[in-house]
Design a protein around this motif. Structure first.
Motif, PDB file in Angstrom:
ATOM      1  N   UNK A  76       0.853  -1.186   0.000  1.00  0.00           N
ATOM      2  CA  UNK A  76       0.000   0.000   0.000  1.00  0.00           C
ATOM      3  C   UNK A  76       0.884   1.229   0.000  1.00  0.00           C
ATOM      4  N   UNK A  77       0.270   2.344  -0.372  1.00  0.00           N
ATOM      5  CA  UNK A  77       0.948   3.634  -0.428  1.00  0.00           C
ATOM      6  C   UNK A  77       0.394   4.481   0.720  1.00  0.00           C
ATOM      7  N   UNK A  78       1.093   4.503   1.859  1.00  0.00           N
ATOM      8  CA  UNK A  78       0.554   5.130   3.066  1.00  0.00           C
ATOM      9  C   UNK A  78       0.638   6.657   3.049  1.00  0.00           C
ATOM     10  N   UNK A  79      -0.055   7.256   4.008  1.00  0.00           N
ATOM     11  CA  UNK A  79       0.079   8.682   4.242  1.00  0.00           C
ATOM     12  C   UNK A  79       1.533   8.959   4.641  1.00  0.00           C
ATOM     13  N   UNK A  80       2.061  10.083   4.191  1.00  0.00           N
ATOM     14  CA  UNK A  80       3.406  10.512   4.561  1.00  0.00           C
ATOM     15  C   UNK A  80       3.235  11.867   5.234  1.00  0.00           C
ATOM     16  N   UNK A  81       3.450  11.889   6.548  1.00  0.00           N
ATOM     17  CA  UNK A  81       3.113  13.055   7.358  1.00  0.00           C
ATOM     18  C   UNK A  81       1.623  13.330   7.162  1.00  0.00           C
ATOM     19  N   UNK A 136      -9.100   2.623 -10.448  1.00  0.00           N
ATOM     20  CA  UNK A 136      -8.371   3.559  -9.601  1.00  0.00           C
ATOM     21  C   UNK A 136      -8.301   3.027  -8.175  1.00  0.00           C
ATOM     22  N   UNK A 137      -7.087   3.018  -7.647  1.00  0.00           N
ATOM     23  CA  UNK A 137      -6.818   2.525  -6.293  1.00  0.00           C
ATOM     24  C   UNK A 137      -6.626   3.735  -5.378  1.00  0.00           C
ATOM     25  N   UNK A 138      -7.453   3.862  -4.339  1.00  0.00           N
ATOM     26  CA  UNK A 138      -7.300   4.990  -3.408  1.00  0.00           C
ATOM     27  C   UNK A 138      -5.998   4.879  -2.604  1.00  0.00           C
ATOM     28  N   UNK A 139      -5.533   5.985  -2.032  1.00  0.00           N
ATOM     29  CA  UNK A 139      -4.345   5.932  -1.173  1.00  0.00           C
ATOM     30  C   UNK A 139      -4.557   4.977   0.002  1.00  0.00           C
ATOM     31  N   UNK A 140      -3.454   4.437   0.502  1.00  0.00           N
ATOM     32  CA  UNK A 140      -3.433   3.612   1.713  1.00  0.00           C
ATOM     33  C   UNK A 140      -4.312   2.365   1.586  1.00  0.00           C
ATOM     34  N   UNK A 141      -4.433   1.822   0.380  1.00  0.00           N
ATOM     35  CA  UNK A 141      -5.244   0.629   0.116  1.00  0.00           C
ATOM     36  C   UNK A 141      -4.329  -0.537  -0.240  1.00  0.00           C
ATOM     37  N   UNK A 142      -4.422  -1.624   0.501  1.00  0.00           N
ATOM     38  CA  UNK A 142      -3.640  -2.811   0.144  1.00  0.00           C
ATOM     39  C   UNK A 142      -4.064  -3.308  -1.234  1.00  0.00           C
ATOM     40  N   UNK A 165       8.495   4.731   0.428  1.00  0.00           N
ATOM     41  CA  UNK A 165       7.580   4.706   1.565  1.00  0.00           C
ATOM     42  C   UNK A 165       6.531   3.594   1.465  1.00  0.00           C
ATOM     43  N   UNK A 166       6.494   2.872   0.346  1.00  0.00           N
ATOM     44  CA  UNK A 166       5.512   1.795   0.197  1.00  0.00           C
ATOM     45  C   UNK A 166       5.676   0.786   1.326  1.00  0.00           C
ATOM     46  N   UNK A 167       4.549   0.273   1.788  1.00  0.00           N
ATOM     47  CA  UNK A 167       4.562  -0.748   2.835  1.00  0.00           C
ATOM     48  C   UNK A 167       4.123  -2.062   2.206  1.00  0.00           C
TER      49      UNK A 167
END
Length: 182
Positions: A76-81, A136-142, A165-167
């Motif tokens: 997932x692409x997490x929030x950064x700050x 479309x994949x929203x942010x912070x979505x596995x 920053x990807x988890x």
């Protein structure tokens, strides 16, 4: 660890797959094709090849190339700050892609989870993309994805890409693996 000869061969194969679909690269782009094996040493099963056309503080555009049944592992692409993670749209250009996202699991998925990595795949809501279809994949979505029998080419349009920053669900993954000289 990939050898430079493997990287060269995969870059040539990727450029050829793109050219066969009318997507031509400049010599500089050809040299910049990234081979992402995620540090697992199983590029044929887990990995992808990509070219980043542009990545600014506002947007990003890439071509993702997958060999037959090649899998980009769950991440997932997490929030950064306070900034949302990457939102991305995948548009299938050629081949077939099975995309898995959070949501109601599909009863029987079509993808083949790489052997030995089963514990690291946790989302199974299947979206099948054919040429001309997009999702479309929203942010912070596995999410994770795999190509079909021919491989696939997927155009990615997204907000800024911050791959570092990807988890990943799989703790063995390294996003920027080393390349051996020989």
């Amino acid at each position: 660890m990939l050898k430079q000869s493997q990287v060269d061969q995969l870059q040539a194969q990727t450029a050829e797959m793109l050219a066969q679909q009318g997507i031509l690269l400049t010599p500089e782009e050809h040299k910049a094709i990234e081979i992402a094996d995620f540090g697992l040493g199983e590029i044929e099963r887990t990995g992808l090849e990509l070219i980043t056309y542009i990545n600014t503080d506002r947007y990003c555009a890439k071509e993702l190339v997958l060999l037959p049944y090649q899998t980009c592992p769950e991440h997932k692409h997490p929030f950064i700050n306070a900034t949302p993670g990457k939102m991305e749209t995948f548009r299938c250009r050629w081949g077939r892609v099975w995309l898995y996202v959070e949501g109601e699991p599909t009863a029987t998925i079509q993808a083949h989870i790489p052997t030995g990595s089963e514990d690291y795949y946790t989302v199974f809501h299947e979206i099948e993309l054919h040429p001309g279809e997009q999702y479309t994949i929203p942010p912070d979505t596995l999410h994770w994805f795999q190509s079909g029998t021919e491989g696939a080419i997927v155009s990615e349009f997204s907000s800024t890409s911050r791959d570092e920053y990807d988890i990943f669900t799989d703790p063995r993954i390294r996003r920027q693996p080393e390349i051996a000289e020989a």
